[in-house]
Design an enzyme around this catalytic site. Structure first.
Site, PDB file in Angstrom:
ATOM      1  N   LYS A   1      51.056  59.009  13.300  1.00 49.96           N
ATOM      2  CA  LYS A   1      51.541  57.879  12.500  1.00 49.96           C
ATOM      3  C   LYS A   1      51.265  56.601  13.286  1.00 49.96           C
ATOM      4  CE  LYS A   1      56.222  58.958  14.039  1.00 49.96           C
ATOM      5  NZ  LYS A   1      57.534  59.414  13.611  1.00 49.96           N
TER       6      LYS A   1
ATOM      7  N   ARG B   1      63.453  66.605   5.072  1.00 47.79           N
ATOM      8  CA  ARG B   1      62.611  67.068   6.176  1.00 47.79           C
ATOM      9  C   ARG B   1      63.342  68.030   7.092  1.00 47.79           C
ATOM     10  NH1 ARG B   1      60.804  62.303   9.808  1.00 47.79           N
ATOM     11  NH2 ARG B   1      60.777  63.814  11.481  1.00 47.79           N
TER      12      ARG B   1
ATOM     13  N   ARG C   1      60.609  61.747   3.485  1.00 47.25           N
ATOM     14  CA  ARG C   1      59.724  62.903   3.425  1.00 47.25           C
ATOM     15  C   ARG C   1      60.446  64.019   2.675  1.00 47.25           C
ATOM     16  NH1 ARG C   1      56.100  64.918   7.441  1.00 47.25           N
ATOM     17  NH2 ARG C   1      54.867  66.549   6.413  1.00 47.25           N
TER      18      ARG C   1
ATOM     19  N   LYS D   1      51.226  54.766   5.077  1.00 53.47           N
ATOM     20  CA  LYS D   1      52.519  55.338   5.472  1.00 53.47           C
ATOM     21  C   LYS D   1      53.571  54.749   4.546  1.00 53.47           C
ATOM     22  CE  LYS D   1      55.425  56.113   9.499  1.00 53.47           C
ATOM     23  NZ  LYS D   1      56.622  56.130   8.669  1.00 53.47           N
TER      24      LYS D   1
ATOM     25  N   GLU E   1      45.836  57.664   5.357  1.00 53.79           N
ATOM     26  CA  GLU E   1      46.671  57.397   4.176  1.00 53.79           C
ATOM     27  C   GLU E   1      47.628  56.276   4.530  1.00 53.79           C
ATOM     28  OE1 GLU E   1      48.881  60.831   2.760  1.00 53.79           O
ATOM     29  OE2 GLU E   1      47.321  62.125   3.576  1.00 53.79           O
TER      30      GLU E   1
ATOM     31  N   GLU F   1      56.201  62.149  -0.364  1.00 58.57           N
ATOM     32  CA  GLU F   1      57.158  61.093  -0.037  1.00 58.57           C
ATOM     33  C   GLU F   1      57.989  60.793  -1.277  1.00 58.57           C
ATOM     34  OE1 GLU F   1      56.778  60.027   3.073  1.00 58.57           O
ATOM     35  OE2 GLU F   1      58.027  58.223   3.233  1.00 58.57           O
TER      36      GLU F   1
END
Lengths: 545, 340
Positions: A395, A247, A232, A227, A225, A273
């Site tokens: 990530k 988060r 978050r 970023k 996906e 997000e």
């Protein structure tokens, strides 16, 4: 009140995170209920009832202290609570008997607004200056002792030898003074019930990818996906209520009422997000930042910087907990849920197709040009695990950019770095008067170097200081720092017109003459990509296609 | 006493160099070198080198010689507390101010009018110096370092108790205490000894000479040791180390074991001050009069006029005015506003 006053004092002076954790853990382990619960409330979500403290204190002080002396004192001290604590008339007592925190809170909670002034005065009369200060911080809302709600929960976990994730999972089902929580932590009560409540579930986090991880990836088993450059969030909705959590489990619903209403009535826990999306395009991170940390939102901000959630995972669907299922299944369920429900201000984070690692690498290389932060890689088989488990999600940030900058100012650090000049402001060259060039600051960094390099930098700063302003030293332009950063943005708040995101010292160029460092023009050229429009909301597939 | 036709402002008045007594031809605590100076005490914003002649208590003269050398003035004259001498047409007497060892109030009289220049002073007890003695006068000249009602003295013994408690709570950490080198340093040591602390107290090198002088002048300080001047790791967990405030956040401090940074000063009553300096253990120990002390003392002298030399003069002038005392700020230059 005494133990709480000491807690506030100790926390205010503690210089390291570990020290604060120790102090808090000791307090929670050794203080009886309900005092520790009220203290916990004061340090996390604030304590009821709210009152117009500033006005109440102004009235009370006017009856007791010469107004000019009060004003001069307040100006000197710089903090109303502290000034009142120090100025409140007393006989120099070193009070042995101060009311328990629980009694203080009860007295305030049982009173109507008209009685607040008298109760406040009675309590201030009963205790000495340190307790007066702690008490005013307690009723004034955030005590600002450098302790986050998250740190407080970590201390709670430390005090009772629990995993912080266990505490986070029940946290939002609890209310001050948290008797049920302490009963459970102390082993004398059951785990607080969270079903039917929009509580926070600890997030699953990704690890940075390294070469070895990358080589071991099997295309076909991995979902890629984009970023996204937002924050978050978790959306937790029950039929009664929808909440938005950061988060770290902080409830940020109040700052994003439009998201809250978009998901009202659903029964779901989603991972995604949070972005600001204007006319279908993602706005720079800066726009989102302006919406954070607010208790209420002005209509204008709601209109100019509308929030949007880009979803990527589904944790609970109705009452069904999907966290043990593989990502591939959760993704299918997410797609199905979203297309059935279609909540406004939301879309799905698209999957990025690729058939080989080479192709994946090419896609990654294109992210900077596309204004994308990088890629997220997730094993399709991964369950949703709290924390940062190894071997499931990665990530892969776009490559950093670098600039050769000249060190301009240094400030001493804090805690273990208190005797080191460890925070650096650096600049690049621009045309000055006539033929001369001058340095203009472009950023600050305090990381990216080893302890040995810090010693060397510190010694260099001390040997090349040309001016001091309080804790700041200006140094002669003689040291080049190669600064790595994620992005440069246009910013009217900085003299250079540029703001740097995530700068850190990449290398110290002891060898490079300062005159050969980069220019503002070069820096401006690097900032180009960040002002271009971001990929549109709802766009699928490769942003370049 | 009543006011005489000779207004004090005409024979004792502020100048660019400091307070000047015309009939006596001398300055008190001048900021620049002058022909003849009377010095209240040894702190560097009051006692400066380079004067033609200096009159002060024997202790203050000794302190000036240690700090600036035996040639710091053309001529040193000592005057014991309580003894009256004549300088020009004025008479001069020194009276204990209770600030540091040797500190004095200067009592000046001319034609029956008496002015008391108190220098810096405190009313709280101090084992290292003679206590303050109030003197009735027509003009009282006072400092105002802590002249805001937020400053209330706390017993120094209580603060010493906090230091010793921290030492037993954190036995693995060096307790690094910032102190001004003259007065505060020796008072803190003496207070620790009174509290029964008999271990060796470690000193930054800059503090050693004045501690030695205090001992020579009869103030017992117990076992002291200098921290080795080289850059080696000294460790000293669980020990008390005294250092000048500037050394607290300096490279010098890196040699100790996870130090608890303490600072003994009246400013530590204000949280922001402790925070700015990164002080973990603020000790509110002041060598100046607190708000109550300043107001009470000025009233006790019976002076019709109070002149305020340095500090937060606006609050003190306002408060004394409410008591019917004509108070004014002299706005003298050269005094260290932060002095403590």
């Amino acid at each position: 009140m005494r133990a709480f006053a000491r807690l506030i004092d100790d926390l205010g002076r503690a210089r390291s995170r570990n020290r604060k954790l120790e102090i808090l853990a000791r307090y929670f382990a050794s203080t009886p209920d309900p005092d520790r619960g009220w203290a916990l409330a004061a340090l996390t979500d604030g304590l009821p009832p709210r009152m117009p403290l500033r006005r109440l204190l102004a009235d009370l002080m006017a009856e007791r202290v010469d107004p000019l002396l009060y004003e001069l004192s307040r100006d000197f001290v710089g903090d109303t609570a502290e000034t009142v604590a120090l100025l409140w008339p007393d006989d120099g007592r070193d009070c042995d008997q101060s009311p328990a925190l629980g009694q203080v809170v009860d007295r305030l909670r049982g009173a109507g607004p008209r009685e607040h002034a008298a109760i406040l005065a009675g309590l201030l009369d009963a205790v000495a200056a340190p307790e007066r200060y702690a008490f005013l911080k307690l009723v004034g809302g955030a005590p600002r002792v450098g302790v986050s709600a998250r740190l407080t929960r970590q201390a709670l976990a430390d005090a009772f030898a629990r995993d912080i994730r266990e505490i986070e999972e029940v946290w939002h089902a609890l209310a001050p003074p948290y008797g049920a929580l302490f009963d459970w932590l102390g082993g004398s009560g059951a785990r607080p019930e969270t079903a039917n409540l929009p509580v926070f579930r600890p997030l699953m986090l990704a690890n940075p990818i390294d070469d070895e991880d990358f080589a071991a990836l099997v295309p076909g088993e991995i979902a890629a996906e984009w970023k996204w450059d937002g924050i978050r969030v978790q959306i937790a909705a029950t039929r009664g209520d929808a909440r938005l959590y950061s988060r770290t489990g902080d409830d940020i619903s109040a700052a994003f009422p439009e998201i809250r209403s978009a998901f009202a009535g659903a029964e779901v826990v989603l991972d995604g997000e949070l972005l600001v999306v204007r006319d279908g395009a993602v706005a720079p991170f800066n726009a989102l930042q302006q919406r954070l940390n607010r208790r209420t939102v002005a209509p204008r901000l709601l209109r100019d910087s509308p929030a949007h959630v880009r979803l990527y995972d589904l944790l609970l669907d109705g009452r069904e907990d999907l966290r043990a299922l593989p990502l591939s299944v959760r993704r299918e369920r997410l797609v199905a849920w979203h297309s059935a429900r279609r909540p406004p201000l939301s879309d799905l984070s698209p999957l990025v197709p690729f058939d080989s690692l080479d192709a994946l690498r090419r896609i990654w290389s294109s992210t900077r040009a596309a204004g994308i932060e990088g890629l997220m890689l997730k094993r399709m088989a991964s369950p949703y695990l709290a924390g940062r488990p190894k071997g499931h999600w990665w990530k892969w940030k776009r490559a950093a950019q670098t600039l050769d900058c000249v060190l301009m100012y240094a400030v001493r650090g804090s805690g273990k770095r208190a005797s080191y000049y460890s925070d650096y402001t650096f600049g690049v060259w621009r045309p000055g008067e006539g033929e001369a060039r001058e340095l203009v600051p472009v950023g600050k960094a305090y990381s990216g170097f080893t302890d040995a390099e810090l010693e060397a930098l510190d010694a260099w700063v001390r040997a090349h200081t040309t001016e001091r302003f309080g804790p700041v030293r200006r140094v002669a332009p003689g040291l080049v720092l190669e600064i790595a950063f994620d992005a440069l943005y246009a910013s009217s708040r900085h003299k250079s017109g540029l703001a740097m995101r995530f700068p850190r010292v990449h290398r110290i160029r002891w060898d490079k003459p300062a005159a050969e460092a980069d220019s503002l023009e070069t820096a401006q050229a690097l900032s180009g990509d960040s002002v271009e429009p971001r990929p549109a909301a709802g766009q699928t597939g490769h942003p370049l296609s | 006493m009543s006011m005489m036709p000779d207004q004090p402002g005409t024979w004792l008045h502020p100048t660019a160099d400091g307070l000047y007594c015309g009939p006596g031809g001398f300055h008190i605590d001048p900021a620049r070198p002058v022909e003849r100076a009377v010095v209240t005490h040894g702190h560097s914003d009051h006692a400066r080198p380079g004067h033609g002649a200096v009159l002060a208590t024997p202790e203050t003269v000794a302190i000036m010689k240690v700090r600036y050398g035996a040639d710091a003035a053309g001529r040193f004259e000592t005057l014991d507390y309580g003894v009256t001498t004549r300088i020009g047409d004025a008479s001069v007497r020194l009276v204990p101010a209770g600030h540091i060892l040797g500190s004095a109030q200067v009592v000046v009289e001319w034609r029956g009018v008496r002015a008391v220049v108190s220098g810096d002073y405190k009313r709280a007890p101090d084992p290292t110096c003679a206590p303050f003695e109030p003197v009735a006068c027509d003009v009282f000249v006072t400092e105002a370092t802590f002249a805001l009602p937020v400053f209330r003295a706390v017993p120094a013994e209580r603060e010493i108790g906090r230091l010793l408690r921290s030492l037993s709570d954190e036995p693995g950490r060096t307790h690094l205490v910032g102190v001004y080198g003259l007065g505060k340093c020796q008072r803190l040591i003496a207070l620790l000894r009174h509290a029964g602390y008999d271990r060796t107290i470690h000193l930054h090198g800059a503090l050693a000479p004045l501690c030695a002088l205090y001992e020579e002048l009869g103030v017992a300080l117990g076992p002291l040791a200098r921290v080795a001047p080289d850059g080696g790791r000294a460790g000293l967990p669980g020990e008390i180390v005294l250092a000048p405030p500037s050394a607290l956040a300096d490279r010098w401090s890196r040699r100790f074991t996870d130090p608890v940074t303490a600072f003994a000063s009246g400013w530590m009553a204000i949280r922001g001050r402790a925070r700015q300096r990164g002080v973990e253990l603020p000790l509110v120990i002041s060598d100046h009069a607190d708000w109550t002390g300043l107001v009470r003392t000025a009233l006790e002298t019976g002076a019709d006029e109070v002149w305020v030399t340095h500090g937060r003069d606006d609050a003190l002038v306002h408060e004394l005015g409410k008591h019917g005392v004509a108070a004014r700020a002299l706005a003298l230059v050269g005094f260290d506003d932060e002095g403590d």
